[in-house]
Motif scaffolding. Structure first.
Motif, PDB file in Angstrom:
ATOM      1  N   GLY A 109     -10.050 -40.890 -77.973  1.00 22.39           N
ATOM      2  CA  GLY A 109     -10.336 -40.353 -76.721  1.00 22.39           C
ATOM      3  C   GLY A 109      -9.793 -41.355 -75.623  1.00 22.39           C
ATOM      4  O   GLY A 109      -9.394 -41.034 -74.411  1.00 22.39           O
ATOM      5  N   ASP A 110      -9.877 -42.628 -75.634  1.00 17.76           N
ATOM      6  CA  ASP A 110      -9.555 -43.603 -74.597  1.00 17.76           C
ATOM      7  C   ASP A 110      -8.024 -43.520 -73.975  1.00 17.76           C
ATOM      8  O   ASP A 110      -7.917 -43.934 -72.850  1.00 17.76           O
ATOM      9  CB  ASP A 110     -10.183 -45.064 -74.821  1.00 17.76           C
ATOM     10  N   LEU A 111      -7.363 -43.212 -75.136  1.00 16.87           N
ATOM     11  CA  LEU A 111      -5.750 -43.228 -74.664  1.00 16.87           C
ATOM     12  C   LEU A 111      -5.568 -41.978 -73.682  1.00 16.87           C
ATOM     13  O   LEU A 111      -4.656 -42.132 -72.810  1.00 16.87           O
ATOM     14  CB  LEU A 111      -4.859 -42.771 -76.032  1.00 16.87           C
ATOM     15  N   VAL A 134      -6.518 -47.512 -64.943  1.00 14.21           N
ATOM     16  CA  VAL A 134      -5.419 -48.189 -65.078  1.00 14.21           C
ATOM     17  C   VAL A 134      -5.923 -49.492 -65.735  1.00 14.21           C
ATOM     18  O   VAL A 134      -5.198 -50.290 -66.562  1.00 14.21           O
ATOM     19  CB  VAL A 134      -4.572 -48.481 -64.101  1.00 14.21           C
ATOM     20  N   ALA A 135      -6.698 -50.191 -65.201  1.00 14.88           N
ATOM     21  CA  ALA A 135      -7.401 -51.542 -65.491  1.00 14.88           C
ATOM     22  C   ALA A 135      -7.662 -51.549 -67.086  1.00 14.88           C
ATOM     23  O   ALA A 135      -7.418 -52.548 -67.533  1.00 14.88           O
ATOM     24  CB  ALA A 135      -8.694 -51.827 -64.356  1.00 14.88           C
ATOM     25  N   TYR A 136      -8.544 -50.311 -67.368  1.00 17.67           N
ATOM     26  CA  TYR A 136      -8.691 -50.414 -68.687  1.00 17.67           C
ATOM     27  C   TYR A 136      -7.567 -50.180 -69.858  1.00 17.67           C
ATOM     28  O   TYR A 136      -7.478 -50.894 -70.911  1.00 17.67           O
ATOM     29  CB  TYR A 136      -9.816 -49.214 -69.288  1.00 17.67           C
ATOM     30  N   GLN A 137      -6.593 -49.259 -69.348  1.00 17.29           N
ATOM     31  CA  GLN A 137      -5.533 -49.225 -70.118  1.00 17.29           C
ATOM     32  C   GLN A 137      -4.590 -50.574 -70.310  1.00 17.29           C
ATOM     33  O   GLN A 137      -3.954 -50.839 -71.255  1.00 17.29           O
ATOM     34  CB  GLN A 137      -4.596 -47.936 -69.787  1.00 17.29           C
ATOM     35  N   MET A 196     -12.682 -42.455 -65.271  1.00 18.41           N
ATOM     36  CA  MET A 196     -12.907 -42.704 -66.545  1.00 18.41           C
ATOM     37  C   MET A 196     -12.895 -41.598 -67.473  1.00 18.41           C
ATOM     38  O   MET A 196     -13.051 -41.700 -68.823  1.00 18.41           O
ATOM     39  CB  MET A 196     -14.381 -43.513 -66.833  1.00 18.41           C
ATOM     40  N   ASP A 197     -12.742 -40.437 -66.938  1.00 17.01           N
ATOM     41  CA  ASP A 197     -12.577 -39.098 -67.626  1.00 17.01           C
ATOM     42  C   ASP A 197     -11.280 -38.908 -68.185  1.00 17.01           C
ATOM     43  O   ASP A 197     -10.235 -39.763 -67.590  1.00 17.01           O
ATOM     44  CB  ASP A 197     -12.929 -38.007 -67.090  1.00 17.01           C
ATOM     45  N   VAL A 198     -10.826 -38.107 -68.836  1.00 16.30           N
ATOM     46  CA  VAL A 198      -9.623 -37.657 -69.610  1.00 16.30           C
ATOM     47  C   VAL A 198      -8.639 -37.199 -68.360  1.00 16.30           C
ATOM     48  O   VAL A 198      -9.225 -36.598 -67.560  1.00 16.30           O
ATOM     49  CB  VAL A 198      -9.486 -36.958 -70.825  1.00 16.30           C
ATOM     50  N   ASN A 199      -7.470 -37.692 -68.519  1.00 16.78           N
ATOM     51  CA  ASN A 199      -6.498 -37.062 -67.335  1.00 16.78           C
ATOM     52  C   ASN A 199      -5.807 -35.894 -68.107  1.00 16.78           C
ATOM     53  O   ASN A 199      -5.410 -35.506 -69.305  1.00 16.78           O
ATOM     54  CB  ASN A 199      -5.312 -37.970 -67.254  1.00 16.78           C
ATOM     55  N   ALA A 200      -5.965 -34.506 -67.296  1.00 15.98           N
ATOM     56  CA  ALA A 200      -5.483 -33.424 -67.804  1.00 15.98           C
ATOM     57  C   ALA A 200      -3.990 -33.264 -68.341  1.00 15.98           C
ATOM     58  O   ALA A 200      -3.645 -32.644 -69.302  1.00 15.98           O
ATOM     59  CB  ALA A 200      -5.800 -32.450 -66.836  1.00 15.98           C
ATOM     60  N   ARG A 253     -19.596 -52.944 -68.999  1.00 21.17           N
ATOM     61  CA  ARG A 253     -20.732 -52.566 -67.919  1.00 21.17           C
ATOM     62  C   ARG A 253     -20.408 -52.570 -66.600  1.00 21.17           C
ATOM     63  O   ARG A 253     -20.526 -51.951 -65.862  1.00 21.17           O
ATOM     64  CB  ARG A 253     -22.050 -52.951 -68.515  1.00 21.17           C
ATOM     65  N   ALA A 254     -19.950 -54.012 -66.406  1.00 22.10           N
ATOM     66  CA  ALA A 254     -19.626 -54.231 -64.992  1.00 22.10           C
ATOM     67  C   ALA A 254     -18.312 -53.264 -64.444  1.00 22.10           C
ATOM     68  O   ALA A 254     -18.471 -52.828 -63.280  1.00 22.10           O
ATOM     69  CB  ALA A 254     -19.104 -55.622 -64.714  1.00 22.10           C
ATOM     70  N   HIS A 255     -17.539 -53.220 -65.420  1.00 28.28           N
ATOM     71  CA  HIS A 255     -16.180 -52.222 -64.996  1.00 28.28           C
ATOM     72  C   HIS A 255     -16.723 -50.742 -64.806  1.00 28.28           C
ATOM     73  O   HIS A 255     -16.431 -50.145 -63.929  1.00 28.28           O
ATOM     74  CB  HIS A 255     -15.291 -52.432 -66.139  1.00 28.28           C
ATOM     75  N   THR A 256     -17.569 -50.256 -65.808  1.00 29.26           N
ATOM     76  CA  THR A 256     -18.185 -49.111 -65.475  1.00 29.26           C
ATOM     77  C   THR A 256     -18.964 -48.860 -64.409  1.00 29.26           C
ATOM     78  O   THR A 256     -19.008 -47.777 -63.966  1.00 29.26           O
ATOM     79  CB  THR A 256     -18.859 -48.590 -67.016  1.00 29.26           C
ATOM     80  N   GLY A 257     -19.731 -49.736 -63.863  1.00 30.20           N
ATOM     81  CA  GLY A 257     -20.648 -49.451 -62.872  1.00 30.20           C
ATOM     82  C   GLY A 257     -19.858 -49.349 -61.318  1.00 30.20           C
ATOM     83  O   GLY A 257     -20.479 -49.219 -60.632  1.00 30.20           O
ATOM     84  N   THR A 258     -18.598 -49.943 -61.552  1.00 31.28           N
ATOM     85  CA  THR A 258     -17.791 -49.905 -60.340  1.00 31.28           C
ATOM     86  C   THR A 258     -16.782 -49.122 -60.307  1.00 31.28           C
ATOM     87  O   THR A 258     -15.872 -49.105 -59.471  1.00 31.28           O
ATOM     88  CB  THR A 258     -17.468 -51.373 -60.006  1.00 31.28           C
TER      89      THR A 258
END
Length: 242
Positions: free
Chosen positions: A116-118, A124-127, A173-177, A162-167
Motif C-alpha cells: 500500500g505504501d507505493l 513525496v518525502a516518504y517516496q 499519507m493516505d493513498v492517491n486516487a 514517528r517524527a515524519h508522521t507527526g508533522t
C-alpha cells in the motif's frame, strides 16, 4: 472456502499481547482450515535481518511454520518495516515471498495485492526515502553491519518515522486516487487489497466503464484485524485481545 488476509501487525516485544493474539489466531481452526493465509507487510515493527537471534523472530517463524505444516500455504509481501526479510527466514518459517503488485486469482476473481505504501504518492518525502532504501546496494550495506548496529539503526529509523508522521497531514499519507486507478489499470483487474494506511474499509469505485473495489486491511496495534475472502465476497473482521 475462505482465504485470509492480514497486515500491519507491527509485532514488537513492547506489545506482547499482540504477539500472543497472533500466535493464538494462527493456531485457530479458522486459519488451519483456510485455503491460504496472506500477510501483506509490516508483520513486525522493525526487521533487522534474517540472522536476528532475538526471541520474537523465532516465535513468528514457529507460529507460521505450524500453519504451513498443517497444509495451508502462507504468502508474505514485505512492507516498509520488514523489507529486509529474505529467503533465509522465509524458508525457516515456510513462507512464500510475494512481489509488491502481485495478482492472484481468488475464487475466479483476479485481485491485485499490494502493501500500500507505493500508492501514497502525495507523500513525496516518504517516496524518496523508499526508493533509496530498496536498492540492492543499500540493503547489502545495511545487512553487512553488525547486528547490534542494525538494531540501533532500526530504532533511529522508527524515531524518524514517528517524527515524519507527526508533522505530515493525514491526507498526504493516505493513498492517491489516481495512483489506485493506475495500479488497477496496469494490473488489468477490478479489485485491490492492501494495507499500510491503517484505515480498514471496503471502498467502491468506478474504473473506466467497470465497477471496482479497494479493500484496506486494518492494523493490529490494539486488536487484530482480518479480511475473509470467499467465493461470494470479502468482509473485514476484528479480533479481540483476550
Amino acid at each position: 472456502m475462505v482465504t485470509l488476509f492480514i497486515a500491519d501487525l507491527h509485532l514488537d516485544p513492547s506489545r506482547p499481547q499482540i504477539t500472543e493474539l497472533f500466535e493464538h489466531y494462527l493456531a485457530s481452526d479458522e486459519v488451519r482450515r483456510a485455503d491460504a493465509l496472506y500477510i501483506l507487510g509490516d508483520l513486525v515493527e522493525a526487521w533487522v535481518g534474517d540472522d536476528d537471534d532475538a526471541e520474537l523472530p523465532e516465535r513468528i517463524a514457529t507460529a507460521i511454520r505450524s500453519v504451513r505444516d498443517a497444509g495451508v500455504p502462507v504468502y508474505f509481501m514485505p512492507g516498509n518495516r520488514d523489507f529486509l526479510l529474505g529467503e533465509t527466514f522465509a524458508q525457516r518459517a515456510g513462507l512464500t515471498l510475494l512481489e509488491d503488485g502481485a495478482v492472484h486469482d481468488l475464487y475466479g476473481r483476479p485481485t491485485l495485492l499490494m502493501h500500500g505504501d507505493l500508492l501514497c504518492t502525495d507523500d513525496v518525502a516518504y517516496q524518496t526515502v523508499r526508493q533509496q532504501v530498496r536498492t540492492p546496494q543499500w540493503k547489502a550495506q545495511i545487512l553487512a553491519m553488525p547486528l547490534e548496529a542494525r538494531r540501533a539503526f532500526a530504532t533511529k529509523a522508527r524515531e524518524d518515522s514517528r517524527a515524519h508522521t507527526g508533522t505530515t497531514q493525514e491526507s498526504i499519507m493516505d493513498v492517491n486516487a489516481d495512483a489506485v486507478q493506475q495500479a488497477l489499470r496496469h494490473a488489468g483487474v477490478t479489485r485491490l487489497i492492501h494495507g499500510h494506511t491503517h484505515r480498514p474499509a471496503v471502498h467502491a469505485l468506478q474504473l473506466d466503464d467497470h465497477r471496482a473495489e479497494r479493500i484496506v486491511l486494518g492494523d493490529w496495534y490494539e486488536h487484530g484485524s482480518v479480511l475473509k475472502v470467499t467465493p461470494s465476497g470479502a468482509e473485514l473482521h476484528g479480533l479481540s485481545v483476550s
